[in-house]
Design a protein around this motif. Structure first.
Motif, PDB file in Angstrom:
ATOM      1  N   UNK A 124      43.388  22.274  40.817  1.00 41.93           N
ATOM      2  CA  UNK A 124      43.361  23.736  40.668  1.00 41.93           C
ATOM      3  C   UNK A 124      41.986  24.191  41.136  1.00 41.93           C
ATOM      4  N   UNK A 125      41.943  24.941  42.213  1.00 43.97           N
ATOM      5  CA  UNK A 125      40.674  25.350  42.817  1.00 43.97           C
ATOM      6  C   UNK A 125      40.489  26.859  42.654  1.00 43.97           C
ATOM      7  N   UNK A 126      39.530  27.239  41.833  1.00 40.89           N
ATOM      8  CA  UNK A 126      39.202  28.633  41.559  1.00 40.89           C
ATOM      9  C   UNK A 126      40.427  29.436  41.118  1.00 40.89           C
ATOM     10  N   UNK A 127      41.289  28.781  40.360  1.00 42.61           N
ATOM     11  CA  UNK A 127      42.476  29.463  39.857  1.00 42.61           C
ATOM     12  C   UNK A 127      42.685  29.302  38.375  1.00 42.61           C
ATOM     13  N   UNK A 128      41.974  28.371  37.763  1.00 46.27           N
ATOM     14  CA  UNK A 128      42.179  28.100  36.344  1.00 46.27           C
ATOM     15  C   UNK A 128      41.839  29.309  35.483  1.00 46.27           C
ATOM     16  N   UNK A 129      40.804  30.038  35.851  1.00 46.63           N
ATOM     17  CA  UNK A 129      40.386  31.185  35.036  1.00 46.63           C
ATOM     18  C   UNK A 129      41.376  32.344  35.153  1.00 46.63           C
ATOM     19  N   UNK A 130      42.308  32.286  36.108  1.00 46.13           N
ATOM     20  CA  UNK A 130      43.299  33.346  36.266  1.00 46.13           C
ATOM     21  C   UNK A 130      44.515  33.156  35.364  1.00 46.13           C
ATOM     22  N   UNK A 193      36.917  39.722  39.565  1.00 44.24           N
ATOM     23  CA  UNK A 193      36.294  38.405  39.667  1.00 44.24           C
ATOM     24  C   UNK A 193      35.113  38.288  38.714  1.00 44.24           C
ATOM     25  N   UNK A 194      34.284  39.319  38.640  1.00 43.05           N
ATOM     26  CA  UNK A 194      33.150  39.292  37.709  1.00 43.05           C
ATOM     27  C   UNK A 194      33.633  39.125  36.275  1.00 43.05           C
ATOM     28  N   UNK A 195      34.606  39.931  35.872  1.00 37.75           N
ATOM     29  CA  UNK A 195      35.090  39.851  34.497  1.00 37.75           C
ATOM     30  C   UNK A 195      35.686  38.484  34.191  1.00 37.75           C
ATOM     31  N   UNK A 196      36.443  37.937  35.132  1.00 42.71           N
ATOM     32  CA  UNK A 196      37.111  36.660  34.888  1.00 42.71           C
ATOM     33  C   UNK A 196      36.106  35.523  34.769  1.00 42.71           C
ATOM     34  N   UNK A 197      35.003  35.579  35.517  1.00 39.31           N
ATOM     35  CA  UNK A 197      33.970  34.545  35.426  1.00 39.31           C
ATOM     36  C   UNK A 197      33.131  34.746  34.179  1.00 39.31           C
TER      37      UNK A 197
END
Length: 234
Positions: A124-130, A193-197
């Motif tokens: 999972x590449x840059x998708x887990x936080x979604x 993106x900011x909020x999710x990170x």
């Protein structure tokens, strides 16, 4: 319910809206470093045997393409994403590069349409936080990986060191959405993106989730602690 969680529930629609400009914006706001991070992840994939691989939240197939180039022992590769728009762009990219041994399917990372113990590698590449439920997404990845196989997650996080954290906060909160808007004409998706990170779990919390799924796990810090590469062996 937080605004970020609401946005996660509509993530497929959000990515449909930016699919046409996603690659261009991604290269621009990461200064091209995202491809290097993907290659670093693939360096953890063994070369000594044929492998079946699943790339979850594959988007426009950047990681799929890196996997094909870096590891010719991957005999089966499946990409899964919730956004049909991103998959459409991905299919065109694969066709343009002459890659015809990849299967792309639309699906939910929290309810993978595969049997237990199906793949040697699950990424999972840059998708887990979604994922609306991060632990569920980790659990599903661990469920479909074979005994002795690997789960590999590449994800952003806020860095621990104060100087890096302050700079990264300013970049993500103020500069990055504006830069992305200049390239893509979209603003709200990159503000997300900011909020999710900023609201995402710390690396030790992700490691705990992985360990609870019987994954022997470790993590590698990159880019000043803004990018983390998780490796879990089942």
């Amino acid at each position: 319910m937080s605004d970020t969680l609401n946005q996660k529930k509509d993530i497929a629609f959000a990515f449909d809206n930016i699919s046409g400009s996603y690659d261009r914006a991604n290269r621009f706001i990461s200064l091209g470093m995202d491809l290097r991070w993907r290659k670093r992840m693939m360096s953890l994939v063994p070369l000594n045997r044929p492998l079946h691989m699943l790339d979850i939240a594959c988007g426009t197939c950047d990681s799929v393409i890196v996997a094909v180039k870096e590891r010719d022992n991957i005999t089966k590769l499946v990409g899964l994403d919730a956004s049909e728009g991103m998959l459409t762009v991905g299919r065109e990219k694969l066709k343009h590069k002459g890659i015809d041994n990849v299967e792309l399917i639309k699906g939910d990372m929290q309810a993978l349409p595969f049997e237990d113990h199906t793949f040697d590698i699950v990424s999972i590449v840059f998708g887990l936080r979604n994922a609306p439920d991060t632990a569920k997404a980790v659990s599903e990845a661990a469920r479909v990986v074979k005994k002795g196989g690997k789960c590999l997650f590449l994800e952003f996080s806020m860095p621990d060191k104060m100087i890096f954290r302050a700079f990264y906060y300013i970049y993500l909160r103020f500069l990055m959405p504006v830069l992305a808007f200049m390239v893509s004409g979209k603003y709200s998706a990159y503000k997300y993106l900011f909020n999710s990170v900023n609201e995402f779990y710390r690396p030790d919390e992700i490691l705990k989730m992985m360990q609870e799924e019987c994954l022997e796990s470790k993590v590698i810090s990159m880019a000043g602690g803004t990018v983390w590469l998780y490796e879990g062996v089942k």
